[in-house]
Design an enzyme around this catalytic site. Structure first.
Site, PDB file in Angstrom:
ATOM      1  N   ARG A 222       0.601  -1.215   0.331  1.00  0.00           N
ATOM      2  CA  ARG A 222       0.082  -0.106   0.061  1.00  0.00           C
ATOM      3  C   ARG A 222       0.912   1.089   0.087  1.00  0.00           C
ATOM      4  O   ARG A 222       2.170   1.334   0.755  1.00  0.00           O
ATOM      5  CB  ARG A 222      -0.708   0.219   1.281  1.00  0.00           C
ATOM      6  CG  ARG A 222      -2.298  -0.871   1.045  1.00  0.00           C
ATOM      7  CD  ARG A 222      -3.219  -0.164   0.162  1.00  0.00           C
ATOM      8  NE  ARG A 222      -4.408  -1.963  -0.147  1.00  0.00           N
ATOM      9  CZ  ARG A 222      -4.175  -2.341  -0.538  1.00  0.00           C
ATOM     10  NH1 ARG A 222      -3.787  -2.910  -2.041  1.00  0.00           N
ATOM     11  NH2 ARG A 222      -5.412  -2.685  -0.490  1.00  0.00           N
ATOM     12  N   HIS A 270      -1.791   0.773 -10.118  1.00  0.00           N
ATOM     13  CA  HIS A 270      -2.734  -0.414  -8.907  1.00  0.00           C
ATOM     14  C   HIS A 270      -2.800  -1.807  -9.570  1.00  0.00           C
ATOM     15  O   HIS A 270      -4.225  -2.162  -9.517  1.00  0.00           O
ATOM     16  CB  HIS A 270      -3.541   0.212  -8.069  1.00  0.00           C
ATOM     17  CG  HIS A 270      -3.541  -1.074  -6.529  1.00  0.00           C
ATOM     18  ND1 HIS A 270      -3.784   0.612  -5.995  1.00  0.00           N
ATOM     19  CD2 HIS A 270      -3.478  -2.109  -6.628  1.00  0.00           C
ATOM     20  CE1 HIS A 270      -4.345  -0.421  -4.525  1.00  0.00           C
ATOM     21  NE2 HIS A 270      -3.804  -2.131  -4.896  1.00  0.00           N
TER      22      HIS A 270
HETATM   23  C1  GLV Z   1      -5.298  -5.046  -3.826  1.00  0.00           C
HETATM   24  O1  GLV Z   1      -5.063  -3.767  -4.174  1.00  0.00           O
HETATM   25  C2  GLV Z   1      -5.861  -5.677  -3.017  1.00  0.00           C
HETATM   26  O2  GLV Z   1      -5.612  -5.578  -1.862  1.00  0.00           O
HETATM   27  O3  GLV Z   1      -6.493  -6.648  -3.028  1.00  0.00           O
END
Ligand code: GLV
Length: 307
Positions: A222, A270
């Site tokens: 993160r 992401h």
């Molecule tokens: C993606 O970031 C997830 O948490 O699956």
């Protein structure tokens, strides 16, 4: 009734859930429903107020591995069980993503890209896998499998976690006191930690500084775990050689952010490990059954722990 909120593939999720759970009515947002009748919610980051009035809600199934945003909400009764995905096809994708970054560094692709732009033909020495020390932060279903697979490829892998979970071939560092030692031995640091109050801001300037001269960072955990300004400073000074980043403090990454154009950064939006509808639904259905039968539910989140 099961109420679904997914940012993509909602028709497919609805169809898969309906096939597997014919006894339930599956409704998908933004279809208007009588929320008082919702028993289960299957969601990825629904809008504020989504859970308001769900008086019959028995559990929330999250369409992802990370539950940081769900746990912060004020419209969800903390007594309602939250169940996240564990692996469900994400570990393999994460391994592929991370391996790309590892090879980029170990085989000097960053140097060769630079050389290519100058039409420069200059063979360089590549570190052997066994001499390449990799540190993996987070040893859950995803991090553990990544660490173990990299060890299987011959890399010198150590892992760090809160609980010290063991994975074959992975040297174990457990607890906060062990973090500096793990960093000091990591030529490539891979962050796959969940976002919890304990991991927020963990990789600040002083921690990143502990990485050896010329180390690389791969962050697919993160964004809020890494001090981006400190990271940029260490890349500028050359203390860090390369960063491959999939997650950011603010997403989408603002177009003016200096990370976009930094020559030592490779960034992605992401996508390191996306939720795959088929395995995700299969796991949710199995977890729902386990929950209803009073059995252990893999992925059941401990709120205090944050994952
Ligand atoms: C993606 O970031 C997830 O948490 O699956």
């Amino acid at each position: 009734m099961i109420y679904l909120y997914s940012l993509q593939d909602e028709a497919l999720y609805q169809q898969l859930l309906q096939q597997a759970l014919p006894q339930y009515q599956i409704c998908s947002w933004p279809q208007q429903v009588n929320v008082a009748k919702v028993r289960y919610a299957v969601v990825w980051n629904p809008p504020a107020g989504f859970f308001q009035g769900m008086e019959q809600l028995q559990a929330v199934f999250v369409l992802g591995a990370g539950v940081d945003r769900i746990l912060k909400r004020d419209d969800l009764d903390p007594a309602i069980p939250v169940i996240r995905l564990t692996d469900a096809g994400m570990a393999q994708q994460m391994l592929e993503y991370v391996l790309y970054g590892v090879l980029h560094v170990q085989r000097g692709m960053d140097h060769y890209l630079r050389q290519q732009s100058h039409r420069q033909w200059q063979p360089l020495h590549a570190a052997e896998a066994g001499q390449t020390r990799i540190g993996v932060l987070g040893l859950g279903e995803i991090g553990g499998r990544v660490a173990q697979s990299l060890a299987g490829l011959g890399y010198a892998v150590a892992g760090w976690s809160r609980s010290g979970r063991q994975w074959a071939g992975v040297e174990n560092f457990a607890g906060s006191a062990a973090l500096p030692a793990l960093l000091a031995r990591s030529d490539i640091l891979i962050n796959l930690l969940p976002a919890t109050p304990q991991t927020r801001g963990l990789l600040d300037g002083s921690m990143l500084q502990r990485l050896p001269q010329g180390a690389a960072l791969i962050n697919a955990g993160r964004g809020e775990q890494v001090d981006e300004a400190a990271l940029l400073g260490l890349l500028d000074s050359g203390h860090l050689r390369f960063a491959m980043l999939d997650v950011f403090q603010v997403e989408p990454l603002e177009s003016v952010h200096p990370l976009w154009s930094h020559p030592s950064v490779l960034l992605t939006p992401h996508i390191a490990a996306m939720t795959l509808p088929q395995p995700a639904v299969a796991q949710i259905v199995a977890n729902l059954q386990a929950l209803q039968e009073g059995n252990t539910v893999p992925g059941l989140v401990t709120r205090q722990r944050g994952y």
